[in-house]
Design a protein around this motif. Structure first.
Motif, PDB file in Angstrom:
ATOM      1  N   ALA A 242      29.234 -47.701 -26.376  1.00 47.93           N
ATOM      2  CA  ALA A 242      27.875 -47.503 -25.846  1.00 47.93           C
ATOM      3  C   ALA A 242      27.747 -46.092 -25.261  1.00 47.93           C
ATOM      4  O   ALA A 242      26.733 -45.409 -25.472  1.00 47.93           O
ATOM      5  CB  ALA A 242      27.591 -48.553 -24.777  1.00 47.93           C
ATOM      6  N   TYR A 243      28.793 -45.661 -24.572  1.00 46.42           N
ATOM      7  CA  TYR A 243      28.777 -44.306 -23.988  1.00 46.42           C
ATOM      8  C   TYR A 243      28.692 -43.250 -25.096  1.00 46.42           C
ATOM      9  O   TYR A 243      27.897 -42.308 -25.014  1.00 46.42           O
ATOM     10  CB  TYR A 243      30.031 -44.084 -23.129  1.00 46.42           C
ATOM     11  CG  TYR A 243      30.229 -42.635 -22.751  1.00 46.42           C
ATOM     12  CD1 TYR A 243      29.460 -42.057 -21.742  1.00 46.42           C
ATOM     13  CD2 TYR A 243      31.161 -41.835 -23.417  1.00 46.42           C
ATOM     14  CE1 TYR A 243      29.607 -40.706 -21.413  1.00 46.42           C
ATOM     15  CE2 TYR A 243      31.313 -40.500 -23.099  1.00 46.42           C
ATOM     16  CZ  TYR A 243      30.536 -39.940 -22.098  1.00 46.42           C
ATOM     17  OH  TYR A 243      30.678 -38.625 -21.776  1.00 46.42           O
ATOM     18  N   ASN A 244      29.497 -43.421 -26.153  1.00 45.22           N
ATOM     19  CA  ASN A 244      29.490 -42.435 -27.244  1.00 45.22           C
ATOM     20  C   ASN A 244      28.101 -42.314 -27.864  1.00 45.22           C
ATOM     21  O   ASN A 244      27.654 -41.210 -28.188  1.00 45.22           O
ATOM     22  CB  ASN A 244      30.498 -42.827 -28.340  1.00 45.22           C
ATOM     23  CG  ASN A 244      31.926 -42.601 -27.873  1.00 45.22           C
ATOM     24  OD1 ASN A 244      32.181 -41.828 -26.937  1.00 45.22           O
ATOM     25  ND2 ASN A 244      32.875 -43.281 -28.495  1.00 45.22           N
ATOM     26  N   ILE A 245      27.406 -43.435 -28.005  1.00 44.52           N
ATOM     27  CA  ILE A 245      26.067 -43.405 -28.614  1.00 44.52           C
ATOM     28  C   ILE A 245      25.103 -42.630 -27.715  1.00 44.52           C
ATOM     29  O   ILE A 245      24.397 -41.732 -28.164  1.00 44.52           O
ATOM     30  CB  ILE A 245      25.550 -44.844 -28.886  1.00 44.52           C
ATOM     31  CG1 ILE A 245      26.409 -45.504 -29.965  1.00 44.52           C
ATOM     32  CG2 ILE A 245      24.073 -44.826 -29.311  1.00 44.52           C
ATOM     33  CD1 ILE A 245      26.124 -46.979 -30.201  1.00 44.52           C
ATOM     34  N   VAL A 246      25.108 -42.948 -26.413  1.00 46.28           N
ATOM     35  CA  VAL A 246      24.126 -42.299 -25.525  1.00 46.28           C
ATOM     36  C   VAL A 246      24.503 -40.830 -25.276  1.00 46.28           C
ATOM     37  O   VAL A 246      23.624 -39.965 -25.193  1.00 46.28           O
ATOM     38  CB  VAL A 246      23.896 -43.113 -24.219  1.00 46.28           C
ATOM     39  CG1 VAL A 246      25.081 -43.062 -23.293  1.00 46.28           C
ATOM     40  CG2 VAL A 246      22.635 -42.648 -23.509  1.00 46.28           C
ATOM     41  N   ALA A 247      25.814 -40.531 -25.226  1.00 46.51           N
ATOM     42  CA  ALA A 247      26.229 -39.134 -25.029  1.00 46.51           C
ATOM     43  C   ALA A 247      25.829 -38.291 -26.246  1.00 46.51           C
ATOM     44  O   ALA A 247      25.363 -37.152 -26.100  1.00 46.51           O
ATOM     45  CB  ALA A 247      27.738 -39.054 -24.782  1.00 46.51           C
ATOM     46  N   ALA A 248      25.969 -38.865 -27.445  1.00 46.43           N
ATOM     47  CA  ALA A 248      25.567 -38.141 -28.664  1.00 46.43           C
ATOM     48  C   ALA A 248      24.058 -37.908 -28.663  1.00 46.43           C
ATOM     49  O   ALA A 248      23.577 -36.835 -29.047  1.00 46.43           O
ATOM     50  CB  ALA A 248      25.987 -38.928 -29.908  1.00 46.43           C
ATOM     51  N   LYS A 249      23.315 -38.908 -28.200  1.00 44.10           N
ATOM     52  CA  LYS A 249      21.857 -38.765 -28.148  1.00 44.10           C
ATOM     53  C   LYS A 249      21.476 -37.656 -27.157  1.00 44.10           C
ATOM     54  O   LYS A 249      20.616 -36.817 -27.443  1.00 44.10           O
ATOM     55  CB  LYS A 249      21.234 -40.107 -27.720  1.00 44.10           C
ATOM     56  CG  LYS A 249      19.728 -40.071 -27.629  1.00 44.10           C
ATOM     57  CD  LYS A 249      19.167 -41.435 -27.234  1.00 44.10           C
ATOM     58  CE  LYS A 249      17.771 -41.313 -26.666  1.00 44.10           C
ATOM     59  NZ  LYS A 249      17.335 -42.519 -25.966  1.00 44.10           N
ATOM     60  N   GLN A 251      23.242 -35.143 -26.270  1.00 47.09           N
ATOM     61  CA  GLN A 251      23.600 -33.832 -26.816  1.00 47.09           C
ATOM     62  C   GLN A 251      22.617 -33.404 -27.916  1.00 47.09           C
ATOM     63  O   GLN A 251      22.185 -32.254 -27.952  1.00 47.09           O
ATOM     64  CB  GLN A 251      25.024 -33.885 -27.366  1.00 47.09           C
ATOM     65  CG  GLN A 251      25.663 -32.514 -27.303  1.00 47.09           C
ATOM     66  CD  GLN A 251      27.022 -32.501 -27.949  1.00 47.09           C
ATOM     67  OE1 GLN A 251      27.420 -33.463 -28.605  1.00 47.09           O
ATOM     68  NE2 GLN A 251      27.737 -31.412 -27.793  1.00 47.09           N
ATOM     69  N   ALA A 252      22.251 -34.347 -28.764  1.00 42.45           N
ATOM     70  CA  ALA A 252      21.382 -33.997 -29.894  1.00 42.45           C
ATOM     71  C   ALA A 252      19.965 -33.674 -29.445  1.00 42.45           C
ATOM     72  O   ALA A 252      19.311 -32.811 -30.029  1.00 42.45           O
ATOM     73  CB  ALA A 252      21.369 -35.145 -30.906  1.00 42.45           C
ATOM     74  N   THR A 253      19.487 -34.368 -28.417  1.00 44.01           N
ATOM     75  CA  THR A 253      18.066 -34.215 -28.058  1.00 44.01           C
ATOM     76  C   THR A 253      17.857 -33.356 -26.812  1.00 44.01           C
ATOM     77  O   THR A 253      16.740 -32.919 -26.546  1.00 44.01           O
ATOM     78  CB  THR A 253      17.433 -35.597 -27.759  1.00 44.01           C
ATOM     79  OG1 THR A 253      18.131 -36.169 -26.638  1.00 44.01           O
ATOM     80  CG2 THR A 253      17.516 -36.536 -28.939  1.00 44.01           C
ATOM     81  N   GLY A 254      18.918 -33.176 -26.010  1.00 45.98           N
ATOM     82  CA  GLY A 254      18.765 -32.463 -24.732  1.00 45.98           C
ATOM     83  C   GLY A 254      17.948 -33.270 -23.723  1.00 45.98           C
ATOM     84  O   GLY A 254      17.522 -32.737 -22.693  1.00 45.98           O
ATOM     85  N   ASN A 255      17.753 -34.552 -24.005  1.00 49.47           N
ATOM     86  CA  ASN A 255      16.958 -35.426 -23.142  1.00 49.47           C
ATOM     87  C   ASN A 255      17.694 -35.674 -21.809  1.00 49.47           C
ATOM     88  O   ASN A 255      18.789 -36.247 -21.793  1.00 49.47           O
ATOM     89  CB  ASN A 255      16.733 -36.739 -23.921  1.00 49.47           C
ATOM     90  CG  ASN A 255      15.962 -37.772 -23.125  1.00 49.47           C
ATOM     91  OD1 ASN A 255      15.897 -37.706 -21.909  1.00 49.47           O
ATOM     92  ND2 ASN A 255      15.397 -38.727 -23.839  1.00 49.47           N
TER      93      ASN A 255
END
Ligand code: NAD
Length: 299
Positions: A242-249, A251-255
């Motif tokens: 779950a952490y990997n998914i949200v961390a990637a998001k 990084q990708a979006t800068g959100n």
């Protein structure tokens, strides 16, 4: 069923399960991996799978042994696929590795052979050209612990032949799966298209300090009648994933909100060794989590 001989390429966690389940249901299965070491590891995995089939499915010694006898193991790709009606690819989730593999496979496999990828996050259209036979290529996605979690998401890419789609759906049913057809490409298939945003919404409520874990889960459970709330599900998925998914998001979006969720997951859970159900603690403590207590939904 038109298919008789199935090749499974890549005999790791999922490949060995797909191969064994297919043999268990009566097909001849050829297992391909890059070398004999990898194939020996697969044989060890399959020995353990036999025990799971006996414990979870009441399979007899004869059932599990005869399944194994229908399997052959090969590190020579041309030999491994020479009779294949269908090749199911379960090699690492790395674009270059899969592209190379499909280029080689397309050259050595018989013309009739259909190819299916078990990729979780990559789309079949990314590899369609490399296969040299885009009409005979699609995705066939299984869940971990296939003998119990028996979903098979069957997904076309824009060039897949309708008859290939239908044949692979038939095959998925023939190996004991509930076949779930996806008529167009969709990242995350059906399950993760639903689950990822749902879990993300729950984590965002927590990171914004709107409500605590138990209140969020309780709301979902009472409001929909579901047996588990989002944080109980996250404990099953595992906090690291779950952490990997949200961390990637993030990084990708800068959100900044996604970053806040990622930071919270790392600080409060990962760094504390609370990695979910498999480690005894995540959002809840196991084996007796509070959400499973009789009074959890009462107040
Ligand atoms: P894994 O790392 O356990 O296994 C990969 C296997 O592929 C290894 O045996 C490795 O030796 C072999 N391999 C490496 N390079 C190869 C090559 N060029 N040709 C043939 N074999 C090669 O990986 P996994 O978890 O089984 O995942 C495999 C695929 O299944 C991925 O696409 C993944 O997205 C998908 N998948 C995994 C899960 C899961 O829960 N693990 C669930 C659904 C789908």
């Amino acid at each position: 069923m038109r298919f008789k001989n199935i090749t499974v390429a890549g005999s790791g966690v999922l490949g060995s399960q797909i191969a064994y389940q297919t043999a268990f249901k009566g097909f001849e299965v050829s297992v391909y991996d890059i070398n004999d070491d990898a194939l020996n590891t697969a044989k060890e995995r399959i020995l353990k799978l036999k025990e799971n089939y006996k414990a979870d499915l009441n399979a007899t010694d004869e059932d599990v042994d005869s399944a194994f006898e229908r399997m052959s193991f090969n590190s020579d790709l041309s030999k491994a696929v020479e009779k294949a009606d269908l090749v199911i690819e379960a090699i690492p989730e790395v674009v270059n590795i899969k592209t190379d593999f499909y280029e080689k496979l397309g050259k050595v496999a018989p013309e009739k052979t259909i190819f299916a990828t078990n990729s979780s996050t990559l789309l079949p259209s990314q590899f369609a050209k490399a296969t040299g036979r885009p009409k005979k290529f699609l995705a066939l996605h299984f869940a971990n612990e296939i003998w119990k979690n028996n979903t098979a998401e069957v997904m076309k890419h824009p060039g897949t032949d309708e008859s290939v789609f239908t044949d692979v759906i038939e095959f998925a049913k023939a190996i004991g799966m509930v076949a779930l057809p996806l008529h167009k490409e969709q990242p995350g298939y059906i399950l993760n298209s639903l689950l990822v945003p749902f879990l993300d919404a729950a984590q965002t409520l927590l990171a914004r300090e709107i409500a605590d874990v138990e209140t969020i889960d309780k709301t979902w459970m009472i409001g929909t009648g579901a047996p588990l709330g989002p944080f109980a599900i996250l404990d099953v998925v595992g906090i690291t994933t779950a952490y990997n998914i949200v961390a990637a998001k993030a990084q990708a979006t800068g959100n900044p909100e996604a970053q806040k969720v990622a930071d919270l997951m790392k600080r409060e859970y990962i760094d504390q060794g609370k990695l979910g159900r498999a480690t005894g603690e995540g959002f809840y403590k196991y084996p007796n989590p509070s959400f499973a207590q009789p009074d959890f939904l009462k107040g």
